[in-house]
Motif scaffolding. Structure first.
Motif, PDB file in Angstrom:
ATOM      1  N   GLN A   1      73.022  53.002 135.430  1.00  0.00           N
ATOM      2  CA  GLN A   1      72.747  53.452 136.775  1.00  0.00           C
ATOM      3  C   GLN A   1      72.114  52.165 137.569  1.00  0.00           C
ATOM      4  O   GLN A   1      72.477  52.178 138.877  1.00  0.00           O
ATOM      5  N   ASN A   2      71.249  51.587 137.120  1.00  0.00           N
ATOM      6  CA  ASN A   2      70.546  50.553 137.944  1.00  0.00           C
ATOM      7  C   ASN A   2      71.807  49.473 138.141  1.00  0.00           C
ATOM      8  O   ASN A   2      71.589  48.884 138.925  1.00  0.00           O
ATOM      9  N   ALA A   3      72.615  49.281 136.898  1.00  0.00           N
ATOM     10  CA  ALA A   3      73.582  48.223 137.156  1.00  0.00           C
ATOM     11  C   ALA A   3      74.489  48.478 138.359  1.00  0.00           C
ATOM     12  O   ALA A   3      74.873  47.678 139.140  1.00  0.00           O
ATOM     13  N   MET A   4      74.804  49.874 138.199  1.00  0.00           N
ATOM     14  CA  MET A   4      75.646  50.299 139.417  1.00  0.00           C
ATOM     15  C   MET A   4      75.151  50.025 140.890  1.00  0.00           C
ATOM     16  O   MET A   4      75.726  49.656 141.840  1.00  0.00           O
ATOM     17  N   THR A   5      73.846  50.610 141.051  1.00  0.00           N
ATOM     18  CA  THR A   5      73.158  50.477 142.100  1.00  0.00           C
ATOM     19  C   THR A   5      72.958  49.294 142.676  1.00  0.00           C
ATOM     20  O   THR A   5      72.897  48.785 144.085  1.00  0.00           O
TER      21      THR A   5
ATOM     22  N   VAL B   1      74.862  46.645 142.248  1.00  0.00           N
ATOM     23  CA  VAL B   1      75.937  45.825 142.629  1.00  0.00           C
ATOM     24  C   VAL B   1      76.415  46.614 144.050  1.00  0.00           C
ATOM     25  O   VAL B   1      76.659  45.897 144.920  1.00  0.00           O
ATOM     26  N   PHE B   2      76.447  48.089 144.486  1.00  0.00           N
ATOM     27  CA  PHE B   2      76.743  48.412 145.523  1.00  0.00           C
ATOM     28  C   PHE B   2      75.375  48.353 146.483  1.00  0.00           C
ATOM     29  O   PHE B   2      75.842  48.672 147.629  1.00  0.00           O
ATOM     30  N   ASP B   3      74.286  48.107 146.182  1.00  0.00           N
ATOM     31  CA  ASP B   3      73.410  47.667 147.211  1.00  0.00           C
ATOM     32  C   ASP B   3      73.632  46.452 148.019  1.00  0.00           C
ATOM     33  O   ASP B   3      73.452  46.272 148.964  1.00  0.00           O
ATOM     34  N   LYS B   4      74.159  45.495 147.150  1.00  0.00           N
ATOM     35  CA  LYS B   4      74.560  44.268 147.635  1.00  0.00           C
ATOM     36  C   LYS B   4      75.978  44.348 148.343  1.00  0.00           C
ATOM     37  O   LYS B   4      75.986  43.522 149.470  1.00  0.00           O
TER      38      LYS B   4
ATOM     39  N   LEU C   1      82.705  45.300 137.649  1.00  0.00           N
ATOM     40  CA  LEU C   1      81.677  44.265 137.901  1.00  0.00           C
ATOM     41  C   LEU C   1      80.350  44.867 137.375  1.00  0.00           C
ATOM     42  O   LEU C   1      79.725  44.010 136.396  1.00  0.00           O
ATOM     43  N   ALA C   2      79.887  46.120 137.592  1.00  0.00           N
ATOM     44  CA  ALA C   2      78.816  46.395 137.374  1.00  0.00           C
ATOM     45  C   ALA C   2      78.424  46.773 136.077  1.00  0.00           C
ATOM     46  O   ALA C   2      77.421  46.508 135.305  1.00  0.00           O
ATOM     47  N   LEU C   3      79.425  47.216 135.249  1.00  0.00           N
ATOM     48  CA  LEU C   3      79.648  47.833 134.101  1.00  0.00           C
ATOM     49  C   LEU C   3      79.977  46.484 132.721  1.00  0.00           C
ATOM     50  O   LEU C   3      80.112  47.021 131.552  1.00  0.00           O
ATOM     51  N   ALA C   4      80.317  45.402 133.184  1.00  0.00           N
ATOM     52  CA  ALA C   4      80.772  44.360 132.530  1.00  0.00           C
ATOM     53  C   ALA C   4      80.042  44.052 131.230  1.00  0.00           C
ATOM     54  O   ALA C   4      80.441  43.583 130.211  1.00  0.00           O
TER      55      ALA C   4
END
Length: 147
Positions: A67-71, A73-76, A110-113
């Motif tokens: 979840q942190n990785a996803m947020t 990426v999408f926060d940027k 990208l987030a989950l790579a």
């Protein structure tokens, strides 16, 4: 567009009567009203839960990292907005609203790579009225004035 980062959590029940913790995001009205975020994306992670249907500590920790990785990426690059998280009855669901499935796909990859293969499935649906968001709020008894 400035989004709120204020979250609420409320218990509800799954269709099978088991506990599900619902976490929803406040402060998304500007994004909703913009008309840009018309596609709902649901990411589902099924797990073997404890007797209450909740994830064990290692699974919960990994889910938090995902979840942190996803947020991050999408926060940027806010092509998608995380609006809700459901945890319980042996699954976690993250609900996003996005501008483009194609761009979402690139960003989520990208987030989950950095993670090994994850037990997730992704479902998309047009939802320009944000009906799922409204249902989540109703199920959790959160009124629009809370936004």
């Amino acid at each position: 567009m400035k989004l709120g980062n204020d979250w609420w959590t409320s218990p509800t029940e799954s269709e099978s009567g088991r506990l599900v913790m619902v976490t929803g995001r406040r402060g998304v009205e500007k994004a909703r009203e913009s008309g840009k975020y018309n596609i709902r994306v649901e990411i589902t992670w099924k797990y073997s839960g404890n007797s209450a249907g909740m994830p064990d500590d290692p699974t919960s920790t990994l889910m938090e990292a995902v979840q942190n990785a996803m947020t991050d990426v999408f926060d940027k690059d806010p092509v998608a907005i995380l609006t809700g998280i459901y945890t319980g009855d042996n699954e976690r669901n993250w609900i996003f609203y996005c501008t483009s499935v194609h761009i979402f796909e690139k960003k989520i990859n990208l987030a989950l790579a950095t993670f090994d293969l994850l037990p997730i499935s992704i479902y998309t649906e047009n939802d320009p009225q944000w009906l799922e968001y409204d249902e989540m709020r109703e199920a959790s008894e959160i009124t629009p004035s809370d936004d």
